[in-house]
Design a protein around this motif. Structure first.
Motif, PDB file in Angstrom:
ATOM      1  N   TYR A  71       0.838  -1.206   0.000  1.00  0.00           N
ATOM      2  CA  TYR A  71       0.000   0.000   0.000  1.00  0.00           C
ATOM      3  C   TYR A  71       0.876   1.260   0.000  1.00  0.00           C
ATOM      4  O   TYR A  71       0.698   2.160  -0.822  1.00  0.00           O
ATOM      5  N   ALA A  72       1.830   1.322   0.928  1.00  0.00           N
ATOM      6  CA  ALA A  72       2.709   2.497   1.024  1.00  0.00           C
ATOM      7  C   ALA A  72       3.533   2.670  -0.253  1.00  0.00           C
ATOM      8  O   ALA A  72       3.758   3.787  -0.708  1.00  0.00           O
ATOM      9  N   HIS A  73       3.974   1.559  -0.826  1.00  0.00           N
ATOM     10  CA  HIS A  73       4.761   1.616  -2.064  1.00  0.00           C
ATOM     11  C   HIS A  73       3.912   2.145  -3.218  1.00  0.00           C
ATOM     12  O   HIS A  73       4.379   2.959  -4.025  1.00  0.00           O
ATOM     13  N   ALA A  74       2.670   1.702  -3.301  1.00  0.00           N
ATOM     14  CA  ALA A  74       1.783   2.163  -4.370  1.00  0.00           C
ATOM     15  C   ALA A  74       1.526   3.669  -4.264  1.00  0.00           C
ATOM     16  O   ALA A  74       1.553   4.382  -5.269  1.00  0.00           O
ATOM     17  N   VAL A  75       1.305   4.164  -3.051  1.00  0.00           N
ATOM     18  CA  VAL A  75       1.077   5.600  -2.856  1.00  0.00           C
ATOM     19  C   VAL A  75       2.334   6.378  -3.246  1.00  0.00           C
ATOM     20  O   VAL A  75       2.266   7.378  -3.962  1.00  0.00           O
ATOM     21  N   ALA A  76       3.505   5.913  -2.793  1.00  0.00           N
ATOM     22  CA  ALA A  76       4.763   6.598  -3.125  1.00  0.00           C
ATOM     23  C   ALA A  76       4.996   6.608  -4.634  1.00  0.00           C
ATOM     24  O   ALA A  76       5.395   7.636  -5.201  1.00  0.00           O
TER      25      ALA A  76
END
Length: 181
Positions: free
Chosen positions: A31-36
């Motif tokens: 999730y955090a990687h997709a947002v970044a």
């Protein structure tokens, strides 16, 4: 209550044996990687979490003070955290709380609580046109918060602090301008 995950996929093939907490940990990183990625930033996953840091987000952009900006993130994931319309509650261990509020850090740090549905099989879905992650995240900075006793470690993460592309870019701008998240 302990999460119980299915043992056999709809295709009648057995799932792996990864435990629910590790599945949630991996999904929070995704999730955090997709947002970044959607914010055109880099996310570096920290493999050894001994500083209450799961990842670092880096951005190169023209801000008032810094051109190269970094923030650390601590990720938590749940399918059963107490929540209402205004906030999500998360219980922190004392050492995690102290690390998250420490003002003597080179990189600012935020806590991101990722919420997933109770039904494991709905966390990630595929169809011919898309890959979908069923999750939502909320963030908070605990910088300079005071010390707390063992009975008050529950943090209320405001739902207005949705962790998405817009909020990440805002955080990076504030840090890049010399401020805090």
């Amino acid at each position: 209550m302990t999460d119980v995950l299915p043992t056999v996929h709809d295709s009648d093939v057995p799932y792996g044996s990864l435990a629910p907490p590790q599945c949630k940990e991996q999904l929070s990183v995704v999730y955090a990687h997709a947002v970044a990625t959607a914010a055109r930033c880099k996310l570096e996953h920290i493999r050894i979490d001994d500083e209450t840091v799961d990842a670092t987000v880096r951005q190169v952009a023209d801000h008032k003070k810094y051109r190269k900006t970094s923030i650390d993130i601590q990720l938590k994931c749940s399918s059963s955290t107490e929540e209402n319309d205004e906030y999500v509650k998360w219980r922190l261990k004392d050492y995690n709380y102290d690390d998250l509020r420490d003002p003597c850090r080179m990189n600012p740090i935020i806590l991101i609580v990722v919420m997933v549905p109770k039904n494991f099989e709905s966390w990630v879905s595929f169809d011919p046109d898309r890959f979908r992650i069923e999750a939502r995240g909320y963030w908070i900075s605990l910088r300079d918060w005071g010390s707390i006793s063992n009975t008050t470690r529950t943090i209320k993460v405001p739902k207005k602090n949705r962790y998405d592309v817009s909020s990440l870019l805002g955080i990076m701008k504030r840090v890049g301008d010399g401020g805090t998240p």
